[in-house]
Scaffold this motif. Structure first.
Motif, PDB file in Angstrom:
ATOM      1  N   UNK A 176      11.530  -6.372  -4.452  1.00 37.07           N
ATOM      2  CA  UNK A 176      11.290  -5.280  -5.394  1.00 37.07           C
ATOM      3  C   UNK A 176      10.442  -4.183  -4.759  1.00 37.07           C
ATOM      4  N   UNK A 177       9.424  -4.594  -4.007  1.00 33.39           N
ATOM      5  CA  UNK A 177       8.576  -3.603  -3.329  1.00 33.39           C
ATOM      6  C   UNK A 177       9.377  -2.856  -2.272  1.00 33.39           C
ATOM      7  N   UNK A 178      10.134  -3.613  -1.452  1.00 36.63           N
ATOM      8  CA  UNK A 178      10.898  -2.999  -0.361  1.00 36.63           C
ATOM      9  C   UNK A 178      11.924  -2.002  -0.875  1.00 36.63           C
ATOM     10  N   UNK A 179      12.474  -2.262  -2.074  1.00 40.70           N
ATOM     11  CA  UNK A 179      13.498  -1.374  -2.621  1.00 40.70           C
ATOM     12  C   UNK A 179      12.935  -0.026  -3.035  1.00 40.70           C
ATOM     13  N   UNK A 180      11.616   0.081  -3.154  1.00 39.01           N
ATOM     14  CA  UNK A 180      10.986   1.294  -3.680  1.00 39.01           C
ATOM     15  C   UNK A 180      10.234   2.101  -2.630  1.00 39.01           C
ATOM     16  N   UNK A 181      10.302   1.708  -1.375  1.00 36.37           N
ATOM     17  CA  UNK A 181       9.537   2.401  -0.338  1.00 36.37           C
ATOM     18  C   UNK A 181      10.445   2.809   0.811  1.00 36.37           C
ATOM     19  N   UNK A 182       9.945   3.736   1.619  1.00 31.23           N
ATOM     20  CA  UNK A 182      10.579   4.122   2.872  1.00 31.23           C
ATOM     21  C   UNK A 182       9.586   3.862   3.992  1.00 31.23           C
ATOM     22  N   UNK A 239       0.822  -1.210   0.000  1.00 31.53           N
ATOM     23  CA  UNK A 239       0.000   0.000   0.000  1.00 31.53           C
ATOM     24  C   UNK A 239       0.855   1.259   0.000  1.00 31.53           C
ATOM     25  N   UNK A 240       2.018   1.198   0.643  1.00 35.26           N
ATOM     26  CA  UNK A 240       2.938   2.334   0.562  1.00 35.26           C
ATOM     27  C   UNK A 240       3.390   2.572  -0.873  1.00 35.26           C
ATOM     28  N   UNK A 241       3.700   1.470  -1.571  1.00 36.21           N
ATOM     29  CA  UNK A 241       4.159   1.577  -2.956  1.00 36.21           C
ATOM     30  C   UNK A 241       3.070   2.130  -3.859  1.00 36.21           C
ATOM     31  N   UNK A 242       1.846   1.615  -3.716  1.00 38.32           N
ATOM     32  CA  UNK A 242       0.750   2.054  -4.584  1.00 38.32           C
ATOM     33  C   UNK A 242       0.359   3.500  -4.293  1.00 38.32           C
ATOM     34  N   UNK A 243       0.504   3.908  -3.055  1.00 37.09           N
ATOM     35  CA  UNK A 243       0.227   5.306  -2.745  1.00 37.09           C
ATOM     36  C   UNK A 243       1.269   6.218  -3.403  1.00 37.09           C
ATOM     37  N   UNK A 244       2.507   5.761  -3.401  1.00 30.31           N
ATOM     38  CA  UNK A 244       3.589   6.550  -4.007  1.00 30.31           C
ATOM     39  C   UNK A 244       3.489   6.558  -5.525  1.00 30.31           C
ATOM     40  N   UNK A 245       3.171   5.409  -6.109  1.00 28.38           N
ATOM     41  CA  UNK A 245       3.080   5.302  -7.563  1.00 28.38           C
ATOM     42  C   UNK A 245       2.073   4.213  -7.943  1.00 28.38           C
ATOM     43  N   UNK A 260      -6.155   2.042   4.786  1.00 26.52           N
ATOM     44  CA  UNK A 260      -5.008   1.242   4.373  1.00 26.52           C
ATOM     45  C   UNK A 260      -3.941   2.099   3.698  1.00 26.52           C
ATOM     46  N   UNK A 261      -4.358   3.071   2.918  1.00 30.29           N
ATOM     47  CA  UNK A 261      -3.393   3.964   2.285  1.00 30.29           C
ATOM     48  C   UNK A 261      -2.799   4.963   3.275  1.00 30.29           C
ATOM     49  N   UNK A 262      -3.539   5.238   4.353  1.00 26.70           N
ATOM     50  CA  UNK A 262      -3.096   6.258   5.315  1.00 26.70           C
ATOM     51  C   UNK A 262      -2.406   5.680   6.548  1.00 26.70           C
ATOM     52  N   UNK A 263      -2.041   4.412   6.532  1.00 25.96           N
ATOM     53  CA  UNK A 263      -1.464   3.781   7.717  1.00 25.96           C
ATOM     54  C   UNK A 263      -0.275   4.559   8.300  1.00 25.96           C
ATOM     55  N   UNK A 264       0.716   4.943   7.494  1.00 26.86           N
ATOM     56  CA  UNK A 264       1.860   5.666   8.096  1.00 26.86           C
ATOM     57  C   UNK A 264       1.451   6.995   8.712  1.00 26.86           C
ATOM     58  N   UNK A 265       0.530   7.719   8.060  1.00 25.37           N
ATOM     59  CA  UNK A 265       0.094   9.008   8.596  1.00 25.37           C
ATOM     60  C   UNK A 265      -0.734   8.833   9.860  1.00 25.37           C
ATOM     61  N   UNK A 266      -1.630   7.846   9.860  1.00 24.72           N
ATOM     62  CA  UNK A 266      -2.472   7.614  11.030  1.00 24.72           C
ATOM     63  C   UNK A 266      -1.641   7.260  12.254  1.00 24.72           C
ATOM     64  N   UNK A 267      -0.568   6.521  12.066  1.00 24.00           N
ATOM     65  CA  UNK A 267       0.247   6.100  13.212  1.00 24.00           C
ATOM     66  C   UNK A 267       1.023   7.248  13.833  1.00 24.00           C
ATOM     67  N   UNK A 268       1.153   8.343  13.114  1.00 23.84           N
ATOM     68  CA  UNK A 268       1.813   9.521  13.686  1.00 23.84           C
ATOM     69  C   UNK A 268       0.815  10.472  14.326  1.00 23.84           C
TER      70      UNK A 268
END
Length: 477
Positions: free
Chosen positions: A58-64, A31-37, A245-253
């Motif tokens: 491949x997914x891990x290489x493209x996300x932070x 979901x991080x990847x799809x949100x980014x691109x 699901x797309x907002x998981x990183x933002x919600x956790x902050x």
């Protein structure tokens, strides 16, 4: 050798997904990847063709991924810290790719060794068992896991720690009497929060055309309005799940959103996807019995809300205009479901009034977030210095909605529709009271981050809204 020393004599291998953290990093990363691109969606089958290990890497290489905000299992983490302090060797044994596994290990500072997935080998189930057995021998390690894929590890370990088990791991634990670390259970309240049932109140706008056209006692109109309400509520809950699901990183902050079912790890991501599929099926089934034009409106709602979740919510002003439009779209859905003619006055009032509420939502977010000058709020297009213009625009929108209502009351449209049009004149002051009170409380920092939730809980708003509804009904009798 005492029991504690005997326990610490062998290393403890700990699974990551579902065990050390209450989530799955593959789903999180996806979901991080799809949100980014979003276009990466078309690359997923190609990566998967080369194996699940390649897909993960491949997914891990493209996300932070911000591993500090992941929902760690507090009880297990405390246990690991005690074991580490006692000198026990700890191993992170996970099917997550190396880039993510090592970030977790570095953040926690507890593990002596990381056994994880590489581009050629998916370190799960039997592959993980083989790797740990080669390192420590059969029965030469203890293992903490949570699911079906961990059963081979439980059998190979000297002792097993079963953490937040799925039904297969729970059966194994009951049969072998292994140590159990339980997790919080999913309750009906959790499911209601996942579906955001309180947000269904917004879909009551579907009944507005029937009420204003004095068709609220017509069984056919009521049936169609109810079906439209069910369709929109199911579709809305599905989109809320997708948004979460797309907002998981933002919600956790966020101070309060981090407790949401997905952000906290209480509800697994696959369960959310299954719920989405069921909800969309319910929405489609309800729409099947309504005119085709309603299905078009529902499809437009799904497209716009998905676009809002993926991109529009981060765009200055377009986000609040879209929110106001989605409220108005519910009114159009009520017209489409029942065949009642669309009223220009109603749509104009809706746009201005709900634009004011959308601006309140953004205003409260800015007030509740400490931001340095010039920096945007996370996931939004607004900065701290925008507060005043947002407040001015919100109040102007509220007054514009009251003006539209006053012009409607004085127009020939209302005179021909109501026996006593003078009875609905107080609706203007009522609208102003509700809107102005919301803005005053927002400026006092006494407003919930969602004004709809505030109205649901605020008895004064409910009292005035109920009084307005009585006047509206009395004017048409």
């Amino acid at each position: 050798m005492d029991a504690r020393s005997e326990r610490n004599a062998v290393p403890l291998a700990v699974d990551l997904d579902g065990t050390l953290i209450a989530t799955d990093l593959l789903w999180e990363s996806l979901f991080l990847l799809l949100r980014r691109n979003p276009l990466c969606l078309f690359l997923l089958p190609l990566w998967l063709w080369h194996g699940k290990a390649r897909l993960k890497c491949e997914i891990a290489a493209r996300i932070e991924l911000d591993v500090a905000t992941l929902p760690y299992r507090a009880a297990l983490l405390e246990r690991l810290r005690r074991d580490r302090a006692a000198g026990r060797r700890l191993v992170l044994a996970t099917a997550a790719p190396r880039r993510l596994a090592e970030k977790v290990a570095e953040h926690l500072g507890l593990f002596d060794l990381v056994v994880c997935t590489d581009p050629h080998r998916n370190m799960a189930a039997c592959a993980k068992r083989q790797a740990l057995t080669e390192l420590f021998g059969d029965g030469g390690f203890d293992y903490a896991g949570n699911g079906r894929a961990d059963l081979p590890l439980f059998d190979a370990a000297r002792r097993a720690i079963v953490v937040a088990p799925d039904r297969w791991a729970a059966r194994w634990q009951a049969a072998h009497g292994a140590e159990l670390i339980e997790a919080r259970r999913v309750t009906m309240r959790t499911l209601a929060r996942m579906l955001r049932v309180h947000q269904w109140l917004k879909n009551m706008l579907i009944f507005v055309p029937a009420v204003l056209a004095h068709q609220y006692l017509n069984p056919g109109v009521l049936r169609d309005s109810l079906l439209a309400f069910i369709a929109f509520s199911a579709a809305a809950s599905a989109i809320y799940i997708l948004n979460d699901l797309f907002d998981l990183p933002l919600d956790r902050r966020h101070a309060t959103k981090r407790h949401r079912p997905f952000a906290s790890g209480l509800v697994p991501i696959p369960a959310g996807l299954l719920a989405m599929a069921v909800l969309l099926a319910i929405g489609a089934a309800a729409a099947f019995f309504l005119p085709l034009v309603f299905t078009g409106v529902l499809a437009l709602y799904l497209v716009v809300t998905t676009a809002y979740s993926m991109a529009v919510k981060r765009m200055l002003l377009l986000d609040v205009l879209t929110l106001a439009g989605l409220y108005t779209l519910r009114i159009l859905a009520g017209c489409a479901a029942t065949g009642i003619e669309v009223s220009f006055w109603l749509l104009a009032f809706s746009i201005f009034f709900f634009l004011s509420l959308a601006l309140v939502k953004r205003y409260v977010e800015l007030r509740s977030t400490e931001l340095p000058a010039g920096e945007r709020i996370a996931g939004r297009g607004y900065r701290a210095e925008d507060q005043e213009i947002i407040a001015q625009a919100g109040m102007a929108s509220a007054f514009s909605s009251a003006l539209v209502l006053a012009l409607y009351i004085q127009s020939g449209a209302s005179v021909g529709l109501y026996e006593r049009p003078w009875l609905i004149w107080p609706l203007g002051p009522i609208v102003l009271y509700i809107a102005m009170r919301i803005w005053i409380l927002a400026r006092r920092d006494e407003m919930h981050d969602d004004p709809i939730v505030f109205i649901i809980r605020d008895w004064r708003s409910q009292l005035f809204a109920g009084f307005g509804a009585v006047l509206l009904l009395a004017a048409g009798l």
